[in-house]
Design a protein around this motif. Structure first.
Motif, PDB file in Angstrom:
ATOM      1  N   GLU A  25       0.836  -1.194   0.000  1.00 40.95           N
ATOM      2  CA  GLU A  25       0.000   0.000   0.000  1.00 40.95           C
ATOM      3  C   GLU A  25       0.875   1.249   0.000  1.00 40.95           C
ATOM      4  OE1 GLU A  25      -3.297   1.941   2.968  1.00 40.95           O
ATOM      5  OE2 GLU A  25      -3.097  -0.241   2.890  1.00 40.95           O
ATOM      6  N   LEU A  26       0.462   2.275  -0.726  1.00 34.49           N
ATOM      7  CA  LEU A  26       1.213   3.518  -0.833  1.00 34.49           C
ATOM      8  C   LEU A  26       1.107   4.289   0.483  1.00 34.49           C
ATOM      9  CD1 LEU A  26       2.893   4.994  -2.935  1.00 34.49           C
ATOM     10  CD2 LEU A  26       0.846   6.199  -3.631  1.00 34.49           C
ATOM     11  N   ILE A  27       2.258   4.697   1.007  1.00 34.10           N
ATOM     12  CA  ILE A  27       2.299   5.406   2.289  1.00 34.10           C
ATOM     13  C   ILE A  27       2.468   6.892   2.017  1.00 34.10           C
ATOM     14  CG2 ILE A  27       3.572   5.696   4.437  1.00 34.10           C
ATOM     15  CD1 ILE A  27       4.409   2.762   4.181  1.00 34.10           C
ATOM     16  N   PHE A  28       1.535   7.696   2.511  1.00 42.75           N
ATOM     17  CA  PHE A  28       1.594   9.143   2.359  1.00 42.75           C
ATOM     18  C   PHE A  28       2.181   9.764   3.613  1.00 42.75           C
ATOM     19  CE2 PHE A  28      -1.916   7.889  -0.433  1.00 42.75           C
ATOM     20  CZ  PHE A  28      -1.488   8.460  -1.627  1.00 42.75           C
ATOM     21  N   LYS A  29       2.701  10.988   3.489  1.00 36.36           N
ATOM     22  CA  LYS A  29       3.320  11.642   4.637  1.00 36.36           C
ATOM     23  C   LYS A  29       2.257  12.155   5.601  1.00 36.36           C
ATOM     24  CE  LYS A  29       3.830  16.416   3.156  1.00 36.36           C
ATOM     25  NZ  LYS A  29       4.715  17.535   3.058  1.00 36.36           N
ATOM     26  N   GLU A  30       2.642  12.213   6.865  1.00 37.32           N
ATOM     27  CA  GLU A  30       1.775  12.724   7.922  1.00 37.32           C
ATOM     28  C   GLU A  30       2.475  13.910   8.573  1.00 37.32           C
ATOM     29  OE1 GLU A  30       1.180   9.412  10.501  1.00 37.32           O
ATOM     30  OE2 GLU A  30       0.125   8.247   8.980  1.00 37.32           O
ATOM     31  N   ASP A  31       1.941  14.406   9.687  1.00 40.32           N
ATOM     32  CA  ASP A  31       2.577  15.508  10.402  1.00 40.32           C
ATOM     33  C   ASP A  31       3.923  15.054  10.939  1.00 40.32           C
ATOM     34  OD1 ASP A  31       0.456  17.169   9.932  1.00 40.32           O
ATOM     35  OD2 ASP A  31      -0.526  16.759  11.843  1.00 40.32           O
ATOM     36  N   GLY A  32       4.935  15.896  10.764  1.00 43.07           N
ATOM     37  CA  GLY A  32       6.270  15.566  11.244  1.00 43.07           C
ATOM     38  C   GLY A  32       7.049  14.694  10.292  1.00 43.07           C
ATOM     39  N   GLN A  33       6.544  14.503   9.065  1.00 41.91           N
ATOM     40  CA  GLN A  33       7.231  13.703   8.058  1.00 41.91           C
ATOM     41  C   GLN A  33       7.390  14.534   6.792  1.00 41.91           C
ATOM     42  OE1 GLN A  33       4.863  10.167   7.554  1.00 41.91           O
ATOM     43  NE2 GLN A  33       5.528   9.292   9.496  1.00 41.91           N
ATOM     44  N   GLU A  34       8.358  14.160   5.966  1.00 43.74           N
ATOM     45  CA  GLU A  34       8.638  14.912   4.738  1.00 43.74           C
ATOM     46  C   GLU A  34       9.185  13.970   3.670  1.00 43.74           C
ATOM     47  OE1 GLU A  34       8.156  17.888   2.505  1.00 43.74           O
ATOM     48  OE2 GLU A  34       8.037  18.416   4.627  1.00 43.74           O
ATOM     49  N   TYR A  35       8.808  14.228   2.405  1.00 48.40           N
ATOM     50  CA  TYR A  35       9.381  13.493   1.284  1.00 48.40           C
ATOM     51  C   TYR A  35      10.761  14.077   0.975  1.00 48.40           C
ATOM     52  CZ  TYR A  35       4.555  12.027   0.490  1.00 48.40           C
ATOM     53  OH  TYR A  35       3.301  11.519   0.643  1.00 48.40           O
ATOM     54  N   ALA A  36      11.683  13.229   0.538  1.00 50.62           N
ATOM     55  CA  ALA A  36      13.033  13.693   0.218  1.00 50.62           C
ATOM     56  C   ALA A  36      13.640  12.807  -0.856  1.00 50.62           C
ATOM     57  CB  ALA A  36      13.906  13.689   1.460  1.00 50.62           C
ATOM     58  N   GLN A  37      14.704  13.319  -1.474  1.00 52.18           N
ATOM     59  CA  GLN A  37      15.469  12.553  -2.448  1.00 52.18           C
ATOM     60  C   GLN A  37      16.907  12.462  -1.968  1.00 52.18           C
ATOM     61  OE1 GLN A  37      15.513  14.115  -6.444  1.00 52.18           O
ATOM     62  NE2 GLN A  37      15.838  12.071  -7.267  1.00 52.18           N
ATOM     63  N   VAL A  38      17.491  11.274  -2.072  1.00 54.35           N
ATOM     64  CA  VAL A  38      18.846  11.043  -1.585  1.00 54.35           C
ATOM     65  C   VAL A  38      19.834  11.771  -2.495  1.00 54.35           C
ATOM     66  CG1 VAL A  38      20.583   9.305  -1.067  1.00 54.35           C
ATOM     67  CG2 VAL A  38      18.179   8.809  -0.645  1.00 54.35           C
ATOM     68  N   VAL A  39      20.686  12.612  -1.887  1.00 56.59           N
ATOM     69  CA  VAL A  39      21.690  13.366  -2.625  1.00 56.59           C
ATOM     70  C   VAL A  39      23.045  12.674  -2.545  1.00 56.59           C
ATOM     71  CG1 VAL A  39      22.902  15.566  -2.763  1.00 56.59           C
ATOM     72  CG2 VAL A  39      20.484  15.521  -2.205  1.00 56.59           C
ATOM     73  N   LYS A  40      23.404  12.200  -1.347  1.00 60.78           N
ATOM     74  CA  LYS A  40      24.726  11.605  -1.153  1.00 60.78           C
ATOM     75  C   LYS A  40      24.653  10.560  -0.037  1.00 60.78           C
ATOM     76  CE  LYS A  40      28.358  14.378  -0.884  1.00 60.78           C
ATOM     77  NZ  LYS A  40      29.326  15.335  -0.301  1.00 60.78           N
ATOM     78  N   MET A  41      25.325   9.431  -0.268  1.00 59.74           N
ATOM     79  CA  MET A  41      25.439   8.415   0.769  1.00 59.74           C
ATOM     80  C   MET A  41      26.713   8.691   1.563  1.00 59.74           C
ATOM     81  SD  MET A  41      22.768   6.580   0.442  1.00 59.74           S
ATOM     82  CE  MET A  41      23.142   5.270   1.569  1.00 59.74           C
ATOM     83  N   LEU A  42      26.604   8.721   2.888  1.00 65.24           N
ATOM     84  CA  LEU A  42      27.739   9.087   3.727  1.00 65.24           C
ATOM     85  C   LEU A  42      28.378   7.906   4.441  1.00 65.24           C
ATOM     86  CD1 LEU A  42      26.170  12.283   5.297  1.00 65.24           C
ATOM     87  CD2 LEU A  42      27.757  12.147   3.399  1.00 65.24           C
ATOM     88  N   GLY A  43      27.727   6.772   4.466  1.00 64.95           N
ATOM     89  CA  GLY A  43      28.263   5.607   5.166  1.00 64.95           C
ATOM     90  C   GLY A  43      27.747   5.532   6.590  1.00 64.95           C
ATOM     91  N   ASN A  44      27.909   4.373   7.208  1.00 60.51           N
ATOM     92  CA  ASN A  44      27.491   4.123   8.585  1.00 60.51           C
ATOM     93  C   ASN A  44      25.988   4.375   8.763  1.00 60.51           C
ATOM     94  OD1 ASN A  44      28.000   3.225  11.150  1.00 60.51           O
ATOM     95  ND2 ASN A  44      28.425   5.259  11.955  1.00 60.51           N
ATOM     96  N   GLY A  45      25.199   4.071   7.720  1.00 61.80           N
ATOM     97  CA  GLY A  45      23.755   4.218   7.827  1.00 61.80           C
ATOM     98  C   GLY A  45      23.270   5.657   7.767  1.00 61.80           C
TER      99      GLY A  45
END
Length: 144
Positions: A25-45
């Protein structure tokens, strides 16, 4: 001896189906959440993500997702914002390419360009050192 019914194997145990049986099921954002796109992976999670509100945040991949959900540059993710740190967030969901397209059609990702993985890192790689071509005779003359 029992007949093999084709129900074994690593992919079946993980629940991966190619024919669309495993739709979520498609999950939509709620209060306190935001959509984002990954720019850079930094390591260590950790990763750097550009949010829909225009801010770049340092995000932490939650423990439940580590080593189970692979996140790469260009992926659309759902962040849980922190009340006490505005520049930090937690990754709580990764959208597949189909889910991201569905979010865009529903109007959730307005003014947000969906960048493919190949396009995301190509801008930085174009700049570099240029070498002049030299003939082998010129090289031999300068060495000899």
């Amino acid at each position: 001896m029992p007949k093999n019914k084709g129900k074994g194997g690593k992919n079946n145990r993980r629940g991966k189906k190619e024919d669309g049986e495993n739709k979520r099921e498609l999950i939509f954002k709620e209060d306190g959440q935001e959509y984002a796109q990954v720019v850079k992976m930094l390591g260590n999670g950790r990763l750097e993500a550009k949010c829909l509100d225009g801010e770049t945040r340092l995000a932490q991949i939650r423990g439940q997702m580590r080593k189970k959900v692979w996140i790469v540059v260009g992926d659309i993710i759902l962040l849980s914002l922190r009340d006490f740190q505005d520049d930090r967030a937690d990754v709580i969901h990764k959208y597949t390419a189909d889910e991201a397209r569905n979010l865009k059609t529903y109007g959730e990702l307005k003014d947000f360009t969906l960048v493919e993985n190949a396009e995301a890192g190509s801008e930085e790689e174009e700049e570099g050192i240029e070498f002049e071509e030299a003939d082998i005779d010129d090289i031999c003359e300068s060495i000899c």
